[in-house]
Design an enzyme around this catalytic site. Structure first.
Site, short mmCIF file in Angstrom:
data_model
loop_
_atom_site.label_atom_id
_atom_site.label_comp_id
_atom_site.label_asym_id
_atom_site.label_seq_id
_atom_site.Cartn_x
_atom_site.Cartn_y
_atom_site.Cartn_z
N TYR A 32 0.05 -5.51 5.76
CA TYR A 32 0.36 -3.58 6.82
C TYR A 32 -0.42 -2.23 5.80
O TYR A 32 -0.31 -1.85 5.20
CB TYR A 32 2.37 -3.33 6.24
N LEU A 33 -2.33 -2.64 5.36
CA LEU A 33 -3.02 -2.22 5.07
C LEU A 33 -2.81 -1.26 5.18
O LEU A 33 -3.15 -0.29 6.22
CB LEU A 33 -4.35 -2.63 4.55
N HIS A 37 -4.91 0.52 -0.05
CA HIS A 37 -5.63 -0.46 -0.47
C HIS A 37 -7.25 -0.32 0.33
O HIS A 37 -7.88 -0.74 -0.29
CB HIS A 37 -5.28 -1.98 0.75
N GLN A 61 10.56 -9.89 -5.25
CA GLN A 61 10.63 -8.94 -5.71
C GLN A 61 11.48 -7.68 -4.51
O GLN A 61 11.98 -6.88 -4.78
CB GLN A 61 9.62 -8.29 -5.72
N GLY A 147 -3.53 0.08 -7.82
CA GLY A 147 -2.77 1.16 -7.59
C GLY A 147 -2.73 1.74 -8.17
O GLY A 147 -1.36 1.49 -9.13
N ASP A 150 1.67 2.75 -7.82
CA ASP A 150 2.90 1.90 -8.24
C ASP A 150 2.83 1.38 -9.81
O ASP A 150 2.12 0.81 -10.05
CB ASP A 150 3.20 0.63 -8.04
N SER A 186 2.76 1.68 2.63
CA SER A 186 3.25 0.69 4.18
C SER A 186 4.68 1.13 4.47
O SER A 186 4.69 1.22 5.66
CB SER A 186 3.23 -0.44 3.59
O1 PAF Z 1 1.97 -3.56 -5.07
C1 PAF Z 1 2.08 -4.58 -4.09
O2 PAF Z 1 1.93 -4.31 -2.99
C2 PAF Z 1 3.02 -5.84 -4.44
O3 PAF Z 1 3.92 -5.45 -5.48
C3 PAF Z 1 1.66 -7.20 -4.86
C4 PAF Z 1 1.77 -6.68 -6.21
C5 PAF Z 1 1.37 -7.55 -4.44
C6 PAF Z 1 2.66 -8.30 -6.04
O4 PAF Z 1 3.61 -9.06 -4.66
#
Ligand code: PAF
Length: 279
Positions: A32-33, A37, A61, A147, A150, A186
């Site tokens: 969902y860029l 991204h 996660q 990025g 995060d 996203s």
């Molecule tokens: O930042 C994210 O989108 C996710 O945590 C990652 C690094 C792709 C791992 O699933």
């Protein structure tokens, strides 16, 4: 540009590139860029001969009551963005490709995941470290791009790569924002019109903290309470955390006398958003 579903295919493609002496950049994503991204992919394209983007919503996660099922997905739109940005291969595995029936190995870390987002998302970074390790082992890139939005994830990945001797250069990239200051995410798609307006309180409150620091304020407590006061003015906002931590250990500081991360997580309605700055 190719879209591949298996680790085997990615490995073969990357091996062929390696034989030709080409360098490989990697942008891991959950799809969902957005423009954030896109900026990572464009930077990777500039700095490498070939670029792999992974699109994988990693179940490991997400906590039990989190948004794994509702997380937005649109591989066709993602492919268009990747192609335009100059990506060579998208790795878009199914869950079964990443986590086989007998999967039982994990990458975990002490200390860094315990504060900030790790407090309310206790299993999150174990899932991130495990999937990123797998992706690194599949793609074997020279450079990987993450990025700064995060910020804790970036710090954790850098620590993991250093601790476990991955031969990969981790590149942090600046936060990309909407015109009104909201950090691109996203999860912004979850916000209704009223919540979208309210969400600007994250960047607005951080601006207040930043300007206090620029004017010489050294007390973390005072900066945190100014940020808090601003957020509390917004009725749709509920603070998860506001923290000022040192950049290496992500431990809270009382006095600002080293490089610090000022990070916040705020619920706007049901949507949890994060933002930060480094000073
Ligand atoms: O930042 C994210 O989108 C996710 O945590 C990652 C690094 C792709 C791992 O699933």
């Amino acid at each position: 540009m190719k879209i591949v579903k298996t680790a085997y295919e990615v490995r073969n493609i990357v091996n062929e590139w390696r034989k030709k002496g080409l360098s490989v950049g990697f942008v891991p994503t959950m799809g969902y860029l957005h423009e954030g991204h896109q900026s990572l992919i464009e930077k990777a394209v500039k700095e490498n001969d070939r670029v792999v983007v992974s699109v994988f919503v990693n179940p490991m996660q997400f906590g039990e009551n989190e948004d794994f099922d509702s997380y937005p997905r649109d591989i066709d739109r993602d492919s268009e963005i990747c192609e335009k940005a100059g990506c060579s291969v998208i790795f878009n595995p199914d869950i079964s490709e990443m986590y086989g029936e007998y999967f039982s190995s994990f990458v975990n870390m002490n200390t860094l995941p315990q504060r900030l987002c790790g407090k309310s998302r206790p299993i999150h970074f174990k899932g991130v470290c495990t999937v990123v390790t797998k992706l690194f082992n599949i793609v074997c890139p020279d450079r990987a791009y993450f990025g700064q939005k995060d910020a804790q994830q970036l710090a954790i990945i850098k620590r993991m790569v250093s601790d476990l001797n991955f031969n990969i250069n981790i590149i942090g990239c600046p936060i990309v924002r909407e015109e009104d200051g909201l950090a691109k995410s996203s999860r912004n798609t979850y916000l209704n019109a009223e919540e979208r307006k309210a969400a600007v309180v994250l960047s607005r409150s951080l601006k207040i903290g930043k300007s206090l620091m620029e004017n010489g304020e050294k007390s973390a407590e005072k900066i945190i309470s100014a940020v808090k006061e601003e957020i509390n003015k917004e009725k749709l906002a509920k603070i998860d955390y506001i923290e000022i931590v040192d950049m290496n250990r992500l431990q809270p500081v009382n006095e600002i006398n080293c490089q610090v991360l000022v990070a916040i997580a705020v619920y706007i309605g049901k949507t949890r958003l994060i933002d930060n700055f480094i000073m």
